[in-house]
Enzyme design. Sequence first.
Site, PDB file in Angstrom:
ATOM      1  N   CYS A   1      35.657  52.251 138.237  1.00  0.00           N
ATOM      2  CA  CYS A   1      35.201  53.592 138.623  1.00  0.00           C
ATOM      3  C   CYS A   1      34.016  53.528 139.589  1.00  0.00           C
ATOM      4  CB  CYS A   1      34.891  54.421 137.375  1.00  0.00           C
ATOM      5  SG  CYS A   1      34.856  56.187 137.733  1.00  0.00           S
TER       6      CYS A   1
ATOM      7  N   HIS B   1      38.952  53.448 133.386  1.00  0.00           N
ATOM      8  CA  HIS B   1      37.969  52.783 132.509  1.00  0.00           C
ATOM      9  C   HIS B   1      38.642  51.973 131.401  1.00  0.00           C
ATOM     10  CE1 HIS B   1      34.441  54.784 134.179  1.00  0.00           C
ATOM     11  NE2 HIS B   1      35.170  55.880 134.246  1.00  0.00           N
TER      12      HIS B   1
ATOM     13  N   GLU C   1      37.355  49.744 129.756  1.00  0.00           N
ATOM     14  CA  GLU C   1      36.326  49.490 128.734  1.00  0.00           C
ATOM     15  C   GLU C   1      36.243  50.616 127.700  1.00  0.00           C
ATOM     16  OE1 GLU C   1      35.805  50.377 131.827  1.00  0.00           O
ATOM     17  OE2 GLU C   1      34.123  51.786 131.986  1.00  0.00           O
TER      18      GLU C   1
END
Lengths: 293, 188
Positions: free
Chosen positions: B78, B171, B173
């Site tokens: 991002c 994302h 994560e």
Amino acid sequence: MLKEQFKLKVGLAEMLKGGVIMDVTNADQAKIAEDAGAVAVMALERIPADIRADGGVARMSNPKMIKDIQKAVTIPVMAKCRIGHFAEAQVLQTLGIDFIDESEVLTPADEDNHIWKHDFKIPFVCGCRNLGEALRRISEGAAMIRTKGEAGSGNIVEAVRHMRRVQSEIKHVATLDKHERVAFAKNIGASLELVQYVGEHGKLPVPNFAAGGVATPADASLMMQLGAETVFVGSGIFKSSDPEARAKAIVTATTHYDDPDVVCKASESLGEAMPGIEISSIPENEMLQNRGW
Amino acid sequence: MARIGVLALQGDFEKHSLMIEQLGHQAVAVKKKEHLSGCDRLIMPGGESTAILKLIDRLGMRDTLEKFIAGHPVMGTCAGLIMLARQADRLPVPPFAAIDILVQRNAYGRQIDSFIDRIDVDFDGCNKQMEAVFIRAPKIVALGPEVRVMARHKQDVVLARQKHIMVASFHPELTEDGALHDFFINKL
């Protein structure tokens, strides 16, 4: 679907971590904040110090002014609605606001009920003074929690009180076994499910930010060291003598909150901080933190 | 065990560190240029690209980061994608130009337009589905001949690499799936 939506809401809060969110009242201030390295701006008509000084009813900002700010910057734009005023929140959602603060800084619209925030696609942040209040707001759908502190006071003491209270209650829950957590949940008026989560994980299920009285780089460092994950600065920047320099300094101090050398350098040649108010001189009925439950 | 630096000036760097540790590697929070020494790889996390780039310059980290990026595998998610791009719109300072892509920031809109979807990822010929979380996400609007597409969402390229640089507009994560981090650490 609800679970995915909540993930997206908390996801944006995650992106704001380690940063500074600044109150701004027009597009020029928003630009100054963005240039200084703010991760988001809070668009409002009057900063808390002026709301406090002016008195009267404080409401959601004019949509026109919010739109001007949205056009001026690329970082997320937040805005405040009154506690319980879900129609103001609906307007803010229509405007495409990135985060709504259901805030005690504005005059409450409902003294009994907060907004049912699960109804919205936009994430909400809410203030708290203790763990029970934090978990009640999360039950209603808040995707971020912040300390209430005492907005517009320029005095960090209340934010410290609220952050320490929440952190020490979190530590306490972790020491309780599952049986004891039931009674604890009842006593603090919070959902048992959330109390169990806090006990197992040792933290809130959503990011925990600091707000209400931050005026200096060292204030930001203090709140981060006490466990805040990001810092809101309201009146502290644009009520100081050199907003641009102070905004930059607070950003740098927040990133390096655990390095006193950096905080020291950031604190040099900043000019005057906002004057600030001794909390005991504020009449009980004018304390903003007592709004909401 | 690899030592993976995670740029930790602002953003969701802790989520990346957690994933690295879950995969059995060491995560190093990079807040100053000296923290990079000894790192094998670097992750540039999600967050606010304007804020992070400002901090990089203010803290005098640009030269060190540039040198590291030239010689080590780097993943950007991002905001990290924006910072590694050749060019992106409305940035106060230039990005690192480590991968030949042109980026439009917040291309899907504001937070109300954020979404989650499944994507098919091409891990060097081995395909795998992944959950992709898009938050105020950027779009790759043009890419150079040396950039390899690893995943698309509808028409849009959302995961790409050029040699040792890999970028995602979503994302990984924020999910439970460590496949992309594993690929980054072991294959890139």
